[in-house]
Design a protein around this motif. Structure first.
Motif, PDB file in Angstrom:
ATOM      1  N   THR A 192      65.901  55.733  19.294  1.00 53.55           N
ATOM      2  CA  THR A 192      65.175  56.887  18.774  1.00 53.55           C
ATOM      3  C   THR A 192      63.983  56.418  17.947  1.00 53.55           C
ATOM      4  N   MET A 193      62.849  57.107  18.091  1.00 56.36           N
ATOM      5  CA  MET A 193      61.652  56.805  17.310  1.00 56.36           C
ATOM      6  C   MET A 193      61.397  57.961  16.355  1.00 56.36           C
ATOM      7  N   ILE A 194      61.172  57.636  15.089  1.00 56.30           N
ATOM      8  CA  ILE A 194      60.896  58.632  14.065  1.00 56.30           C
ATOM      9  C   ILE A 194      59.524  58.327  13.495  1.00 56.30           C
ATOM     10  N   GLU A 195      58.664  59.334  13.461  1.00 55.65           N
ATOM     11  CA  GLU A 195      57.325  59.152  12.898  1.00 55.65           C
ATOM     12  C   GLU A 195      57.157  60.114  11.731  1.00 55.65           C
ATOM     13  N   ILE A 196      56.779  59.552  10.593  1.00 49.23           N
ATOM     14  CA  ILE A 196      56.528  60.347   9.400  1.00 49.23           C
ATOM     15  C   ILE A 196      55.075  60.072   9.008  1.00 49.23           C
ATOM     16  N   PRO A 197      54.170  61.034   9.286  1.00 51.95           N
ATOM     17  CA  PRO A 197      52.759  60.818   8.976  1.00 51.95           C
ATOM     18  C   PRO A 197      52.568  60.383   7.521  1.00 51.95           C
ATOM     19  N   GLU A 198      51.638  59.476   7.298  1.00 52.79           N
ATOM     20  CA  GLU A 198      51.317  58.910   5.993  1.00 52.79           C
ATOM     21  C   GLU A 198      52.396  57.957   5.457  1.00 52.79           C
ATOM     22  N   ILE A 199      53.544  57.849   6.156  1.00 50.40           N
ATOM     23  CA  ILE A 199      54.618  56.950   5.713  1.00 50.40           C
ATOM     24  C   ILE A 199      54.793  55.814   6.705  1.00 50.40           C
ATOM     25  N   GLY A 200      55.032  56.151   7.992  1.00 49.42           N
ATOM     26  CA  GLY A 200      55.211  55.116   8.993  1.00 49.42           C
ATOM     27  C   GLY A 200      56.006  55.572  10.192  1.00 49.42           C
ATOM     28  N   THR A 201      56.250  54.608  11.070  1.00 48.76           N
ATOM     29  CA  THR A 201      57.023  54.837  12.287  1.00 48.76           C
ATOM     30  C   THR A 201      58.252  53.950  12.231  1.00 48.76           C
ATOM     31  N   PHE A 202      59.394  54.516  12.596  1.00 49.10           N
ATOM     32  CA  PHE A 202      60.660  53.813  12.500  1.00 49.10           C
ATOM     33  C   PHE A 202      61.382  53.878  13.835  1.00 49.10           C
ATOM     34  N   PHE A 203      62.011  52.770  14.222  1.00 45.31           N
ATOM     35  CA  PHE A 203      62.747  52.673  15.473  1.00 45.31           C
ATOM     36  C   PHE A 203      64.194  52.345  15.155  1.00 45.31           C
ATOM     37  N   MET A 204      65.100  53.115  15.705  1.00 45.91           N
ATOM     38  CA  MET A 204      66.519  52.877  15.483  1.00 45.91           C
ATOM     39  C   MET A 204      66.982  51.790  16.456  1.00 45.91           C
ATOM     40  N   LYS A 205      67.661  50.771  15.911  1.00 45.11           N
ATOM     41  CA  LYS A 205      68.164  49.667  16.733  1.00 45.11           C
ATOM     42  C   LYS A 205      69.648  49.484  16.493  1.00 45.11           C
ATOM     43  N   GLU A 206      70.361  49.154  17.548  1.00 44.92           N
ATOM     44  CA  GLU A 206      71.778  48.874  17.468  1.00 44.92           C
ATOM     45  C   GLU A 206      71.982  47.507  16.797  1.00 44.92           C
ATOM     46  N   LYS A 207      72.942  47.423  15.921  1.00 39.89           N
ATOM     47  CA  LYS A 207      73.222  46.160  15.220  1.00 39.89           C
ATOM     48  C   LYS A 207      73.555  45.073  16.235  1.00 39.89           C
ATOM     49  N   GLY A 208      72.934  43.929  16.076  1.00 40.88           N
ATOM     50  CA  GLY A 208      73.213  42.785  16.938  1.00 40.88           C
ATOM     51  C   GLY A 208      72.420  42.750  18.240  1.00 40.88           C
ATOM     52  N   LYS A 209      71.684  43.805  18.560  1.00 43.85           N
ATOM     53  CA  LYS A 209      70.899  43.831  19.782  1.00 43.85           C
ATOM     54  C   LYS A 209      69.517  43.260  19.515  1.00 43.85           C
ATOM     55  N   LYS A 210      69.005  42.544  20.492  1.00 50.39           N
ATOM     56  CA  LYS A 210      67.652  42.011  20.404  1.00 50.39           C
ATOM     57  C   LYS A 210      66.825  42.591  21.523  1.00 50.39           C
ATOM     58  N   ASP A 211      65.504  42.669  21.289  1.00 48.77           N
ATOM     59  CA  ASP A 211      64.614  43.099  22.356  1.00 48.77           C
ATOM     60  C   ASP A 211      63.467  42.112  22.473  1.00 48.77           C
ATOM     61  N   ALA A 212      62.531  42.387  23.306  1.00 53.38           N
ATOM     62  CA  ALA A 212      61.432  41.459  23.578  1.00 53.38           C
ATOM     63  C   ALA A 212      60.577  41.175  22.358  1.00 53.38           C
ATOM     64  N   SER A 213      60.551  42.108  21.377  1.00 50.03           N
ATOM     65  CA  SER A 213      59.711  41.907  20.207  1.00 50.03           C
ATOM     66  C   SER A 213      60.397  41.037  19.143  1.00 50.03           C
ATOM     67  N   ASP A 214      61.683  40.724  19.301  1.00 55.21           N
ATOM     68  CA  ASP A 214      62.406  39.889  18.316  1.00 55.21           C
ATOM     69  C   ASP A 214      62.064  38.426  18.476  1.00 55.21           C
TER      70      ASP A 214
END
Length: 79
Positions: A57-79
């Motif tokens: 899930t992606m959460i965007e809060i204008p003026e604060i930032g963008t947050f991505f929910m990640k499962e504990k222990g999972k890695k993706d290409a950006s790690d």
């Protein structure tokens, strides 16, 4: 700011996220915050403090930032 939020459980509610990232001090403040501020979940405006946020899930809060929910222990290409 873009930030990954690691889930310790299957999901986190939107109120829990707002508290986790220090936007509110308690879960009880979530309703008021969401009435006065725009928060996007996966590109759509969200006003429910109990909205469940799962990995991916992606959460965007204008003026604060963008947050991505990640499962504990999972890695993706950006790690």
């Amino acid at each position: 700011m873009k930030e990954a939020i690691i889930l310790e459980t299957k999901y986190m509610t939107l109120a829990q996220l707002l508290k986790e990232i220090d936007i509110i001090a308690s879960g009880g403040q979530a309703k008021g915050y969401l009435q006065e501020n725009t928060v996007f979940v996966n590109g759509e405006i969200e006003t429910r403090r109990g909205r469940k946020l799962y990995a991916g899930t992606m959460i965007e809060i204008p003026e604060i930032g963008t947050f991505f929910m990640k499962e504990k222990g999972k890695k993706d290409a950006s790690d």
